[in-house]
Design a protein around this motif. Structure first.
Motif, PDB file in Angstrom:
ATOM      1  N   LEU A  81       0.866  -1.169   0.000  1.00  0.00           N
ATOM      2  CA  LEU A  81       0.000   0.000   0.000  1.00  0.00           C
ATOM      3  C   LEU A  81       0.905   1.222   0.000  1.00  0.00           C
ATOM      4  CD1 LEU A  81      -2.941   1.147   0.284  1.00  0.00           C
ATOM      5  CD2 LEU A  81      -2.486   1.226   2.750  1.00  0.00           C
ATOM      6  N   GLN A  82       0.788   2.040  -1.034  1.00  0.00           N
ATOM      7  CA  GLN A  82       1.577   3.263  -1.119  1.00  0.00           C
ATOM      8  C   GLN A  82       0.775   4.406  -0.508  1.00  0.00           C
ATOM      9  OE1 GLN A  82       2.196   5.713  -4.869  1.00  0.00           O
ATOM     10  NE2 GLN A  82       4.169   4.666  -4.682  1.00  0.00           N
ATOM     11  N   LEU A  83       1.381   5.105   0.433  1.00  0.00           N
ATOM     12  CA  LEU A  83       0.739   6.267   1.042  1.00  0.00           C
ATOM     13  C   LEU A  83       1.222   7.521   0.328  1.00  0.00           C
ATOM     14  CD1 LEU A  83       1.023   5.466   4.852  1.00  0.00           C
ATOM     15  CD2 LEU A  83      -0.794   4.837   3.248  1.00  0.00           C
ATOM     16  N   ALA A  84       0.294   8.324  -0.123  1.00  0.00           N
ATOM     17  CA  ALA A  84       0.612   9.547  -0.856  1.00  0.00           C
ATOM     18  C   ALA A  84      -0.117  10.727  -0.216  1.00  0.00           C
ATOM     19  CB  ALA A  84       0.195   9.404  -2.319  1.00  0.00           C
ATOM     20  N   ASN A  85       0.446  11.891  -0.381  1.00  0.00           N
ATOM     21  CA  ASN A  85      -0.148  13.116   0.140  1.00  0.00           C
ATOM     22  C   ASN A  85      -1.363  13.501  -0.703  1.00  0.00           C
ATOM     23  OD1 ASN A  85      -0.419  15.372   1.756  1.00  0.00           O
ATOM     24  ND2 ASN A  85       1.532  16.285   1.165  1.00  0.00           N
ATOM     25  N   ARG A  86      -2.260  14.246  -0.130  1.00  0.00           N
ATOM     26  CA  ARG A  86      -3.336  14.870  -0.910  1.00  0.00           C
ATOM     27  C   ARG A  86      -2.722  16.020  -1.688  1.00  0.00           C
ATOM     28  NH1 ARG A  86      -8.201  17.009   1.749  1.00  0.00           N
ATOM     29  NH2 ARG A  86      -9.145  16.381  -0.191  1.00  0.00           N
ATOM     30  N   SER A  87      -3.163  16.238  -2.897  1.00  0.00           N
ATOM     31  CA  SER A  87      -2.578  17.305  -3.720  1.00  0.00           C
ATOM     32  C   SER A  87      -2.796  18.683  -3.110  1.00  0.00           C
ATOM     33  CB  SER A  87      -3.124  17.250  -5.142  1.00  0.00           C
ATOM     34  OG  SER A  87      -4.534  17.365  -5.130  1.00  0.00           O
ATOM     35  N   SER A  98       6.896  13.684   5.030  1.00  0.00           N
ATOM     36  CA  SER A  98       8.321  13.777   5.358  1.00  0.00           C
ATOM     37  C   SER A  98       9.148  12.705   4.677  1.00  0.00           C
ATOM     38  CB  SER A  98       8.509  13.694   6.873  1.00  0.00           C
ATOM     39  OG  SER A  98       7.710  14.665   7.507  1.00  0.00           O
ATOM     40  N   ASN A  99       8.552  11.550   4.450  1.00  0.00           N
ATOM     41  CA  ASN A  99       9.265  10.445   3.803  1.00  0.00           C
ATOM     42  C   ASN A  99       8.966  10.356   2.311  1.00  0.00           C
ATOM     43  OD1 ASN A  99       6.628   9.722   4.360  1.00  0.00           O
ATOM     44  ND2 ASN A  99       7.098   7.617   4.918  1.00  0.00           N
ATOM     45  N   GLY A 100       8.381  11.390   1.729  1.00  0.00           N
ATOM     46  CA  GLY A 100       8.056  11.386   0.298  1.00  0.00           C
ATOM     47  C   GLY A 100       6.816  10.579  -0.004  1.00  0.00           C
ATOM     48  N   VAL A 101       6.929   9.280   0.093  1.00  0.00           N
ATOM     49  CA  VAL A 101       5.784   8.365   0.019  1.00  0.00           C
ATOM     50  C   VAL A 101       5.960   7.340   1.131  1.00  0.00           C
ATOM     51  CG1 VAL A 101       5.408   8.594  -2.472  1.00  0.00           C
ATOM     52  CG2 VAL A 101       6.858   6.768  -1.611  1.00  0.00           C
ATOM     53  N   GLY A 102       4.867   6.822   1.593  1.00  0.00           N
ATOM     54  CA  GLY A 102       4.925   5.759   2.593  1.00  0.00           C
ATOM     55  C   GLY A 102       4.738   4.421   1.917  1.00  0.00           C
ATOM     56  N   VAL A 103       5.420   3.409   2.419  1.00  0.00           N
ATOM     57  CA  VAL A 103       5.286   2.053   1.895  1.00  0.00           C
ATOM     58  C   VAL A 103       4.820   1.151   3.027  1.00  0.00           C
ATOM     59  CG1 VAL A 103       6.508   0.071   0.907  1.00  0.00           C
ATOM     60  CG2 VAL A 103       7.054   2.389   0.130  1.00  0.00           C
ATOM     61  N   ILE A 104       3.632   0.596   2.872  1.00  0.00           N
ATOM     62  CA  ILE A 104       3.086  -0.344   3.843  1.00  0.00           C
ATOM     63  C   ILE A 104       3.183  -1.738   3.236  1.00  0.00           C
ATOM     64  CG2 ILE A 104       1.068  -0.997   5.218  1.00  0.00           C
ATOM     65  CD1 ILE A 104       2.175   1.817   5.889  1.00  0.00           C
ATOM     66  N   ASP A 105       4.087  -2.548   3.785  1.00  0.00           N
ATOM     67  CA  ASP A 105       4.290  -3.910   3.293  1.00  0.00           C
ATOM     68  C   ASP A 105       3.168  -4.828   3.767  1.00  0.00           C
ATOM     69  OD1 ASP A 105       6.873  -3.306   2.150  1.00  0.00           O
ATOM     70  OD2 ASP A 105       7.664  -3.318   4.192  1.00  0.00           O
ATOM     71  N   SER A 106       2.951  -5.916   3.052  1.00  0.00           N
ATOM     72  CA  SER A 106       1.887  -6.844   3.422  1.00  0.00           C
ATOM     73  C   SER A 106       2.099  -7.450   4.804  1.00  0.00           C
ATOM     74  CB  SER A 106       1.737  -7.950   2.372  1.00  0.00           C
ATOM     75  OG  SER A 106       2.913  -8.733   2.302  1.00  0.00           O
ATOM     76  N   ASP A 107       3.359  -7.618   5.229  1.00  0.00           N
ATOM     77  CA  ASP A 107       3.611  -8.219   6.540  1.00  0.00           C
ATOM     78  C   ASP A 107       3.557  -7.205   7.689  1.00  0.00           C
ATOM     79  OD1 ASP A 107       6.017  -6.948   5.955  1.00  0.00           O
ATOM     80  OD2 ASP A 107       7.264  -8.712   6.341  1.00  0.00           O
ATOM     81  N   TYR A 108       3.217  -5.962   7.393  1.00  0.00           N
ATOM     82  CA  TYR A 108       3.001  -4.956   8.438  1.00  0.00           C
ATOM     83  C   TYR A 108       1.665  -5.210   9.137  1.00  0.00           C
ATOM     84  CZ  TYR A 108       2.905  -0.273  10.570  1.00  0.00           C
ATOM     85  OH  TYR A 108       2.858   0.791  11.455  1.00  0.00           O
ATOM     86  N   GLN A 140      -3.853   9.613   0.938  1.00  0.00           N
ATOM     87  CA  GLN A 140      -4.495   8.517   0.223  1.00  0.00           C
ATOM     88  C   GLN A 140      -3.575   7.307   0.153  1.00  0.00           C
ATOM     89  OE1 GLN A 140      -5.371   9.689  -3.844  1.00  0.00           O
ATOM     90  NE2 GLN A 140      -3.863  11.301  -3.688  1.00  0.00           N
ATOM     91  N   GLY A 141      -4.197   6.151   0.026  1.00  0.00           N
ATOM     92  CA  GLY A 141      -3.467   4.899  -0.103  1.00  0.00           C
ATOM     93  C   GLY A 141      -3.829   4.226  -1.413  1.00  0.00           C
TER      94      GLY A 141
END
Length: 168
Positions: A81-87, A98-108, A140-141
């Motif tokens: 799941l990629q976490l992105a900012n709202r435009s 702060s981290n540009g995009v967030g990465v939520i791995d399946s094992d999280y 958004q994800g």
């Protein structure tokens, strides 16, 4: 059979948390809401306060703020799941991930440290603090597949929550 989706984590079960949803039928992203009221302090204010106090230490002057969503996500092993900012956040409120995009791995999902609680990491580059209210859309994800290299040898299992792969 469940493929991918969202659930409310146990700590927020009784707090009227909305599951992320898409705003339109062709939208790629699922809108996430803040699970509680929170203030994102202005970066400049933090810098000035630290220098006035004489306590500025490289890398420790400004800290991003984690905004809780009360949500966890399940998905297939070859997805994230990629976490992105709202435009509108940077344009109108000077909020950046702060981290540009967030990465939520399946094992999280359901990890023992925090049950897979998804949080957005913000920095405020404006001149004033930004108040985020519970229920306000913050990001958004987007569920995405990923590929592995031919010589991939990763065998370590996740043992923790947020940033746990740093400990490997």
């Amino acid at each position: 059979m469940r493929k991918r989706g969202f659930e409310v984590i146990a700590a927020y079960q009784d707090q009227a948390i909305n599951l992320p949803k898409r705003a339109t039928k062709n939208a790629a992203g699922y809108d996430f809401e803040a699970a509680e009221d929170i203030v994102i302090p202005a970066v400049w204010k933090q810098i000035i306060q630290h220098f006035v106090k004489g306590s500025a230490v490289a890398g420790k002057v400004v800290k991003p703020v984690l905004v809780p969503t009360g949500i966890k996500a399940y998905m297939n092993q070859d997805e994230y799941l990629q976490l992105a900012n709202r435009s509108s956040n940077p344009l109108k409120r000077f909020l950046a991930l702060s981290n540009g995009v967030g990465v939520i791995d399946s094992d999280y999902y359901d990890n023992p440290d925090n049950e897979g609680h998804i949080m957005f990491q913000f920095s405020n580059f404006g001149l004033a603090d930004v108040q985020i209210k519970k229920g306000e859309r913050i990001g958004q994800g987007i569920f995405l597949p990923f590929l592995k290299a031919d010589n991939d040898e990763a065998t370590v299992e996740r043992t923790g929550g947020f940033g746990s792969s740093d400990n490997q």
